[in-house]
Design an enzyme around this catalytic site. Sequence first.
Site, PDB file in Angstrom:
ATOM      1  N   ALA A 166      -9.247   5.838   3.444  1.00 12.12           N
ATOM      2  CA  ALA A 166      -9.073   6.988   4.340  1.00 12.12           C
ATOM      3  C   ALA A 166     -10.309   7.864   4.466  1.00 12.12           C
ATOM      4  CB  ALA A 166      -7.900   7.862   3.924  1.00 12.12           C
ATOM      5  N   GLY A 167     -10.558   8.273   5.694  1.00 14.18           N
ATOM      6  CA  GLY A 167     -11.615   9.223   5.989  1.00 14.18           C
ATOM      7  C   GLY A 167     -12.966   8.605   6.301  1.00 14.18           C
ATOM      8  N   ASN A 214      -9.718   1.898   9.149  1.00 11.95           N
ATOM      9  CA  ASN A 214      -9.002   1.470  10.350  1.00 11.95           C
ATOM     10  C   ASN A 214      -9.580   2.138  11.589  1.00 11.95           C
ATOM     11  OD1 ASN A 214      -7.147   0.841  12.375  1.00 11.95           O
ATOM     12  ND2 ASN A 214      -5.360   1.341  11.213  1.00 11.95           N
ATOM     13  N   THR A 215      -9.391   3.472  11.678  1.00  8.78           N
ATOM     14  CA  THR A 215      -9.750   4.191  12.904  1.00  8.78           C
ATOM     15  C   THR A 215     -11.224   4.041  13.280  1.00  8.78           C
ATOM     16  OG1 THR A 215      -8.080   5.771  12.200  1.00  8.78           O
ATOM     17  CG2 THR A 215      -9.427   6.402  14.075  1.00  8.78           C
ATOM     18  N   LYS A 245       0.886  -1.163   0.000  1.00  5.94           N
ATOM     19  CA  LYS A 245       0.000   0.000   0.000  1.00  5.94           C
ATOM     20  C   LYS A 245       0.922   1.210   0.000  1.00  5.94           C
ATOM     21  CE  LYS A 245      -3.056   2.782   2.763  1.00  5.94           C
ATOM     22  NZ  LYS A 245      -3.746   3.013   4.029  1.00  5.94           N
ATOM     23  N   GLY A 281      -8.061   9.445   9.172  1.00 10.25           N
ATOM     24  CA  GLY A 281      -8.459   9.591  10.568  1.00 10.25           C
ATOM     25  C   GLY A 281      -9.455  10.703  10.835  1.00 10.25           C
TER      26      GLY A 281
END
Lengths: 262, 65
Positions: free
Chosen positions: A184-185, A206-207, A96, A157
């Site tokens: 992301a986001g 992830n987050t 990645k 994040g």
Amino acid sequence: MLELYGKKFTSRMLLGTAGYASPDILRQAVETSGAEIVTVSLRRESARARTGQGFWELIEKLGRLVLPNTAGCRTAKEAVATAQMARELFGTTWIKLEVIANDDTLQPELFGLVEAATELCADGFQVLPYTTEDLSAAERLVAAGCDVLMPWGSPIGSARGLLNKTALHSMRAYFPETPLIVDAGIGTPSHAAEAMEMGYDGVLLNTAIAKAGDPIKMAEGFAKTIQAGRIAYEAGLIEPRDMATPSTPVAGTPFFKIDHAS
Amino acid sequence: MQILLNGERVTTDASTLDELCARLGFGEAKVATAVNGSFVAAGARERTALSEADEVEIVAPRQGG
């Protein structure tokens, strides 16, 4: 089925392994999510702490495809060296690829990204580039040999979801055959579902799971909505309209009289 | 000689990267290495001589997004 670099996956979720309260919560979240690809990174190892060894044992036990990232790299040179270290460390040519422009936005640095992707693809890596919705950069990445593109939804994040939906729609239309993954986001399952309904092939997050009140339950929530969003896309969504249109048949409405314009 | 190991200045008399890894207890550990910004494969550590002010990175698997 999601197909990336000739490998087929049932799940369309790619899950990050960072920020969980404990290794056990991470393990349960991955298992509940159904994700078949998990992202990892590499960091400086201390001779005393030996943090990496225990983490690696945990990841191996999960039995998922490991996707190392080049998080934090600022230049193509750093990203290439990090990818080469990751290839040896994790025994995979999948990477990645992240080249980051600045700390505040963590936005992809597209010039360095294209440079690093070109070098890594030529070196036999399967590159999954973390990019923006910029179509010219995306074209350069595809020309470099990237068979997958991973545009951001919003800054890493930030949990803001899909900030530039028009551009994400354009990207989908512009690259009908290239697997596209929103990376992301993503903050909520509905953000992920939205990306899937647009026809995106997958979502990397992830987050939103790691930092949820109950990460295991949130993993289940995401798994279900990502699946639902994909099913909806495949089923074919109706076009939005500006004016109402009755869903119940008008013909035979009791007490119905045709309005006569005076 | 002084080198920069993972961003910290350290004094070592290890003459090669392989020797440095062994002294730090990384002989059998799952680590990857770079010297002065370039990747050094495990098999090449033995023939990678260290010099004054070299910048050495020794990394291991870690959580990531």
